[in-house]
Design a protein around this motif. Structure first.
Motif, PDB file in Angstrom:
ATOM      1  N   LEU A 144       0.831  -1.200   0.000  1.00 47.37           N
ATOM      2  CA  LEU A 144       0.000   0.000   0.000  1.00 47.37           C
ATOM      3  C   LEU A 144       0.866   1.250   0.000  1.00 47.37           C
ATOM      4  N   GLN A 145       1.917   1.261   0.828  1.00 46.60           N
ATOM      5  CA  GLN A 145       2.791   2.425   0.891  1.00 46.60           C
ATOM      6  C   GLN A 145       3.494   2.664  -0.438  1.00 46.60           C
ATOM      7  N   GLU A 146       3.899   1.583  -1.077  1.00 46.88           N
ATOM      8  CA  GLU A 146       4.529   1.713  -2.398  1.00 46.88           C
ATOM      9  C   GLU A 146       3.547   2.316  -3.400  1.00 46.88           C
ATOM     10  N   GLY A 147       2.293   1.830  -3.338  1.00 44.21           N
ATOM     11  CA  GLY A 147       1.280   2.357  -4.236  1.00 44.21           C
ATOM     12  C   GLY A 147       1.010   3.833  -3.987  1.00 44.21           C
ATOM     13  N   LEU A 148       0.919   4.235  -2.712  1.00 42.65           N
ATOM     14  CA  LEU A 148       0.684   5.635  -2.381  1.00 42.65           C
ATOM     15  C   LEU A 148       1.837   6.511  -2.859  1.00 42.65           C
ATOM     16  N   HIS A 149       3.054   6.007  -2.708  1.00 46.15           N
ATOM     17  CA  HIS A 149       4.224   6.764  -3.170  1.00 46.15           C
ATOM     18  C   HIS A 149       4.153   6.987  -4.676  1.00 46.15           C
ATOM     19  N   SER A 150       3.768   5.956  -5.418  1.00 50.41           N
ATOM     20  CA  SER A 150       3.653   6.078  -6.873  1.00 50.41           C
ATOM     21  C   SER A 150       2.552   7.060  -7.246  1.00 50.41           C
ATOM     22  N   GLU A 151       1.424   7.007  -6.515  1.00 49.80           N
ATOM     23  CA  GLU A 151       0.318   7.917  -6.790  1.00 49.80           C
ATOM     24  C   GLU A 151       0.757   9.366  -6.579  1.00 49.80           C
ATOM     25  N   ARG A 152       1.451   9.626  -5.461  1.00 53.58           N
ATOM     26  CA  ARG A 152       1.906  10.986  -5.178  1.00 53.58           C
ATOM     27  C   ARG A 152       2.881  11.474  -6.249  1.00 53.58           C
ATOM     28  N   ARG A 153       3.807  10.610  -6.612  1.00 57.52           N
ATOM     29  CA  ARG A 153       4.812  11.002  -7.601  1.00 57.52           C
ATOM     30  C   ARG A 153       4.165  11.322  -8.946  1.00 57.52           C
ATOM     31  N   LEU A 155       0.999  12.240  -9.506  1.00 52.49           N
ATOM     32  CA  LEU A 155       0.177  13.441  -9.410  1.00 52.49           C
ATOM     33  C   LEU A 155       1.037  14.694  -9.361  1.00 52.49           C
ATOM     34  N   ARG A 156       2.184  14.618  -8.695  1.00 56.11           N
ATOM     35  CA  ARG A 156       3.085  15.773  -8.655  1.00 56.11           C
ATOM     36  C   ARG A 156       3.580  16.127 -10.051  1.00 56.11           C
ATOM     37  N   ARG A 157       3.878  15.114 -10.850  1.00 48.17           N
ATOM     38  CA  ARG A 157       4.325  15.377 -12.223  1.00 48.17           C
ATOM     39  C   ARG A 157       3.219  16.064 -13.026  1.00 48.17           C
ATOM     40  N   LEU A 158       1.987  15.603 -12.849  1.00 44.90           N
ATOM     41  CA  LEU A 158       0.868  16.207 -13.574  1.00 44.90           C
ATOM     42  C   LEU A 158       0.613  17.642 -13.113  1.00 44.90           C
ATOM     43  N   ILE A 159       0.752  17.883 -11.801  1.00 46.57           N
ATOM     44  CA  ILE A 159       0.572  19.240 -11.265  1.00 46.57           C
ATOM     45  C   ILE A 159       1.624  20.169 -11.866  1.00 46.57           C
ATOM     46  N   ARG A 160       2.863  19.692 -11.932  1.00 47.40           N
ATOM     47  CA  ARG A 160       3.944  20.510 -12.482  1.00 47.40           C
ATOM     48  C   ARG A 160       3.680  20.865 -13.947  1.00 47.40           C
ATOM     49  N   ARG A 161       3.205  19.885 -14.699  1.00 44.84           N
ATOM     50  CA  ARG A 161       2.914  20.152 -16.113  1.00 44.84           C
ATOM     51  C   ARG A 161       1.719  21.083 -16.286  1.00 44.84           C
ATOM     52  N   ARG A 162       0.755  20.988 -15.380  1.00 40.17           N
ATOM     53  CA  ARG A 162      -0.488  21.777 -15.522  1.00 40.17           C
ATOM     54  C   ARG A 162      -0.319  23.199 -15.007  1.00 40.17           C
ATOM     55  N   PHE A 163       0.331  23.348 -13.830  1.00 39.96           N
ATOM     56  CA  PHE A 163       0.363  24.662 -13.185  1.00 39.96           C
ATOM     57  C   PHE A 163       1.777  25.163 -12.868  1.00 39.96           C
ATOM     58  N   GLY A 164       2.794  24.364 -13.097  1.00 39.28           N
ATOM     59  CA  GLY A 164       4.153  24.825 -12.855  1.00 39.28           C
ATOM     60  C   GLY A 164       4.751  24.285 -11.567  1.00 39.28           C
ATOM     61  N   LEU A 175      -0.245  16.548  -0.320  1.00 35.01           N
ATOM     62  CA  LEU A 175      -0.342  15.188  -0.868  1.00 35.01           C
ATOM     63  C   LEU A 175       0.192  14.154   0.116  1.00 35.01           C
ATOM     64  N   GLU A 176       1.209  14.517   0.895  1.00 30.98           N
ATOM     65  CA  GLU A 176       1.798  13.584   1.855  1.00 30.98           C
ATOM     66  C   GLU A 176       0.816  13.201   2.957  1.00 30.98           C
ATOM     67  N   ARG A 177      -0.208  14.005   3.161  1.00 32.10           N
ATOM     68  CA  ARG A 177      -1.181  13.722   4.224  1.00 32.10           C
ATOM     69  C   ARG A 177      -2.307  12.800   3.761  1.00 32.10           C
ATOM     70  N   ILE A 178      -2.342  12.510   2.472  1.00 35.57           N
ATOM     71  CA  ILE A 178      -3.398  11.657   1.934  1.00 35.57           C
ATOM     72  C   ILE A 178      -2.946  10.202   1.968  1.00 35.57           C
ATOM     73  N   VAL A 179      -3.778   9.329   2.541  1.00 36.76           N
ATOM     74  CA  VAL A 179      -3.396   7.915   2.708  1.00 36.76           C
ATOM     75  C   VAL A 179      -4.436   6.962   2.105  1.00 36.76           C
ATOM     76  N   GLN A 180      -5.368   7.513   1.347  1.00 36.24           N
ATOM     77  CA  GLN A 180      -6.400   6.673   0.735  1.00 36.24           C
ATOM     78  C   GLN A 180      -6.242   6.719  -0.781  1.00 36.24           C
ATOM     79  N   PRO A 181      -5.997   5.575  -1.438  1.00 35.41           N
ATOM     80  CA  PRO A 181      -5.765   5.561  -2.886  1.00 35.41           C
ATOM     81  C   PRO A 181      -6.900   6.174  -3.689  1.00 35.41           C
TER      82      PRO A 181
END
Length: 212
Positions: A144-153, A155-164, A175-181
């Motif tokens: 689960l932790q591995e999956g959450l890490h991948s989700e955060r990574r 989403l961060r890439r998409l945020i950077r592309r969308r808003f900088g 994002l680090e405070r979110i623990v539900q996939p």
């Protein structure tokens, strides 16, 4: 030439499978020069385990291992692989599977477990039966932790592309405070619905509040 994308991320692939879909519409008369390249997508996580288990196929076995959430399906796959790769001419392929299992797969899934030197798939299967059976909950939690890490990574890439980059930096501690996939799935869709960075940060803050 056949372009292929082999994807094994936790989230299903959502990007277009044709380069042309990523490029804005060209001015009149220039459409013929817009690049177009369609690729074959193989999304390992999109296959149901039951469908993969019904196939006597090494690629299906590899997908089952990567998609696994506990030791039982791993032992099942290893039992099948031990049988399938028993012929002497399969020796090199057996060694490659064992190396990947030992150096990549097991170390990623159970990073806190000290494994002995394992020489073949049968030893790995027995080891999982004898030593990891009581670690099923740990396996699931670390998966689960591995999956959450991948989700955060992702989403961060998409945020950077969308808003900088600045908005990505602001979003990271939230994002680090979110623990539900499932929250990440909702945010992935919301990211492209938000008109600007303020709307996105407000949406993210609300999601974190609801997650808490």
């Amino acid at each position: 030439m056949l372009p292929i994308v082999l994807y094994n991320g936790r989230r299903h692939w959502t990007a277009p499978t044709d380069l042309a879909d990523l490029i804005d519409t060209a001015p009149a008369g220039l459409d013929a020069y817009r690049p177009s390249l369609r690729y074959l997508l193989i999304d390992a996580g999109a296959y149901a385990d039951a469908d993969l288990a019904a196939q006597r196929n090494l690629a299906a076995a590899l997908f089952r291992l990567e998609n696994s959430r506990g030791p039982e399906p791993v032992r099942e796959v290893l039992t099948a692989l031990t049988d399938w790769l028993s012929d002497p001419e399969q020796a090199e392929l057996r060694r490659s599977f064992v190396l990947w299992l030992r150096q990549a797969f097991l170390r990623t899934r159970l990073p806190t477990v000290q494994f002995p030197e394992l020489g073949n798939m049968e030893e790995i299967r027995i080891m999982l039966t004898d030593r990891v059976l009581d670690r099923t909950q740990q396996w699931k939690q670390e998966g689960l932790q591995e999956g959450l890490h991948s989700e955060r990574r992702m989403l961060r890439r998409l945020i950077r592309r969308r808003f900088g980059e600045g908005v990505e930096v602001q979003s990271t501690p939230l994002l680090e405070r979110i623990v539900q996939p499932e929250v990440f799935e909702d945010l992935g869709e919301a990211l492209f619905d938000c008109a600007d960075d303020r709307a996105w940060l407000a949406r993210l803050t609300a999601a974190v509040g609801g997650n808490g």
